[in-house]
Design an enzyme around this catalytic site. Structure first.
Site, PDB file in Angstrom:
ATOM      1  N   ARG A 107       2.346  -8.941   2.623  1.00 21.80           N
ATOM      2  CA  ARG A 107       2.600  -9.192   4.037  1.00 21.80           C
ATOM      3  C   ARG A 107       3.581 -10.358   4.235  1.00 21.80           C
ATOM      4  O   ARG A 107       4.459 -10.307   5.110  1.00 21.80           O
ATOM      5  CB  ARG A 107       1.284  -9.492   4.756  1.00 21.80           C
ATOM      6  CG  ARG A 107       1.429  -9.720   6.252  1.00 21.80           C
ATOM      7  CD  ARG A 107       0.069  -9.957   6.881  1.00 21.80           C
ATOM      8  NE  ARG A 107      -0.751  -8.759   6.832  1.00 21.80           N
ATOM      9  CZ  ARG A 107      -0.777  -7.830   7.787  1.00 21.80           C
ATOM     10  NH1 ARG A 107      -0.013  -7.970   8.858  1.00 21.80           N
ATOM     11  NH2 ARG A 107      -1.555  -6.771   7.682  1.00 21.80           N
ATOM     12  N   TYR A 221      -3.669  -2.029  -4.843  1.00 21.38           N
ATOM     13  CA  TYR A 221      -2.297  -1.581  -5.033  1.00 21.38           C
ATOM     14  C   TYR A 221      -1.430  -2.777  -5.402  1.00 21.38           C
ATOM     15  O   TYR A 221      -1.808  -3.929  -5.168  1.00 21.38           O
ATOM     16  CB  TYR A 221      -1.747  -0.864  -3.800  1.00 21.38           C
ATOM     17  CG  TYR A 221      -1.852  -1.613  -2.488  1.00 21.38           C
ATOM     18  CD1 TYR A 221      -0.903  -2.566  -2.119  1.00 21.38           C
ATOM     19  CD2 TYR A 221      -2.884  -1.350  -1.601  1.00 21.38           C
ATOM     20  CE1 TYR A 221      -0.983  -3.233  -0.910  1.00 21.38           C
ATOM     21  CE2 TYR A 221      -2.979  -2.014  -0.383  1.00 21.38           C
ATOM     22  CZ  TYR A 221      -2.026  -2.948  -0.043  1.00 21.38           C
ATOM     23  OH  TYR A 221      -2.117  -3.609   1.158  1.00 21.38           O
TER      24      TYR A 221
END
Length: 399
Positions: A107, A221
């Site tokens: 992010r 992930y």
């Protein structure tokens, strides 16, 4: 087109993306962020082809590709025994099918790319440490006040043609201007962490993993160009917090997931520290728009992370809002058209999230039927179910 003054509350992914879209047509965009600096919040996120189509249209495709990972597949497993249930193909197969890649990214990396683009766009003025506290609507314009506004009086117009509330699930704009109810805590929590996997788990850096178990699920992930593993564990928990999150030790998380399969626990045991987040949602049936004010992203329709589409829906919002402003000008009519266009897709996504929450956390005996159904589907059939999400383009919401 007459260029207008547009204010945006919140410089997260939703606000930054909206600013870039609206500035492309020459509008003067004033981006107000309460925080004094934009620091990392959360960890990883998934950018499916529908989101990447929007970001690529902003010219960010190459920059994102340089920092993201394109997982080859999503491997779905049972958290109780580690059994492989299904594989959803991604990578080149998804990119060829949908015309845009499926990426996973940290992010903070995406936020920095958006922030750099904002700072390189003359039409956007970013004001950090400047919270919007009140918004007074007069006719088709809105007047703003807030902390530190006096520090920027020479740079801030007396009124704005539009105000976009992109200030998150606990949006002040929603509560005090549009009139929506406060966000509610759902009873779900998310434990988030990143870790560098050892040699025997390096294979996890090329795929996305979804592990399902009664009352909980685990997602993993790669992020940071495939150097770190992003790990998210979501479960129901009797925890109420006035704040967003707080750190917890590894022992706390280990106790919660101690009955999981050894193959899943090898992932859970990687991080030394975790952050526990209280997951909130808002009532999406309430209006998003009030005259020259509207909501975008989580401020309008925060959903639980059972579809990996939270960021994507905010990015889609920004693209559709921009197109409506192109069509109708920076007017209340454009904002109402945007809300009308977006509601059907958001409502459909909300139904999918609720269904996934039920499916992911099934207990015995329902999970037996679920597992058999998943095993009976081919990878191509599994990907078919995502077509309505991934093949979306902004024009699809505009009739």
């Amino acid at each position: 087109m007459i260029h207008k003054n547009i204010a945006i509350a919140g410089a997260g992914i939703a606000g930054l993306t909206a600013a870039l879209y609206l500035a492309r047509k020459g509008h003067s965009v004033f981006l107000f962020e309460a925080a004094t600096e934009l620091s990392e919040v959360g960890a990883g996120l998934q950018l499916s082809p529908n989101a990447m189509s929007c970001l690529t249209a902003l010219g960010l495709g190459p920059a994102i590709r340089s920092r993201a990972v394109s997982p080859s597949s999503v491997i779905i497993r049972a958290g109780t025994d580690g059994a492989a249930l299904a594989t959803v193909p991604l990578g080149r197969i998804a990119e060829d099918r949908y015309g845009a890649p499926y990426y996973v990214i940290h992010r903070a990396d995406l936020q920095k790319l958006l922030l750099d683009a904002v700072r390189n766009t003359p039409e956007i003025r970013l004001h950090l440490g400047t919270a919007i506290e009140t918004a007074e609507i007069t006719g088709d314009t809105v007047k703003l006040t807030g902390s530190r506004f006096a520090d920027h009086l020479s740079d801030i117009p007396s009124t704005f043609d539009l105000l976009i509330g992109a200030d998150g699930v606990r949006s002040n704009v929603r509560q005090y201007t549009v009139g929506g109810a406060p966000a509610r805590q759902t009873g779900y929590v998310a434990y988030r962490a990143t870790a560098e996997p050892p040699f025997n788990l390096q294979h996890l850096l090329s795929t996305t993993g979804l592990w399902m178990a009664p009352d909980a699920h685990l997602v993993q992930y790669p992020v940071k160009n495939g150097n770190l593993l992003n790990i998210v564990a979501i479960t129901k928990e009797d925890w109420v917090s006035e704040g967003w999150s707080h750190p917890v030790g590894r022992g706390h998380v280990h106790r919660r997931f101690r009955k999981w399969a050894p193959s899943a626990l090898r992932i859970v045991y990687l991080p030394d520290t975790w952050t526990r987040w209280s997951l909130c949602e808002v009532d999406t049936s309430l209006p998003w728009t009030n005259g020259p004010v509207t909501l975008l992203g989580d401020a309008a329709h925060a959903i639980l992370p059972f579809s990996a589409q939270g960021a994507a829906m905010a990015i889609e919002d920004a693209a559709v809002l921009s197109k409506m402003v192109d069509c109708y000008g920076a007017t209340p009519h454009a904002l109402q058209a945007y809300e009308t266009a977006r509601r059907p897709r958001i409502e459909k996504m909300g139904k999918l999230v609720k269904r996934n929450a039920w499916i992911y956390h099934m207990g015995f005996p329902m999970r037996v039927a679920r597992d058999l159904t998943m095993k009976s589907n081919s990878p191509s059939q599994l990907l078919d179910r995502f077509d309505w999400i991934y093949q979306w383009k902004p024009e699809d919401d505009i009739s």
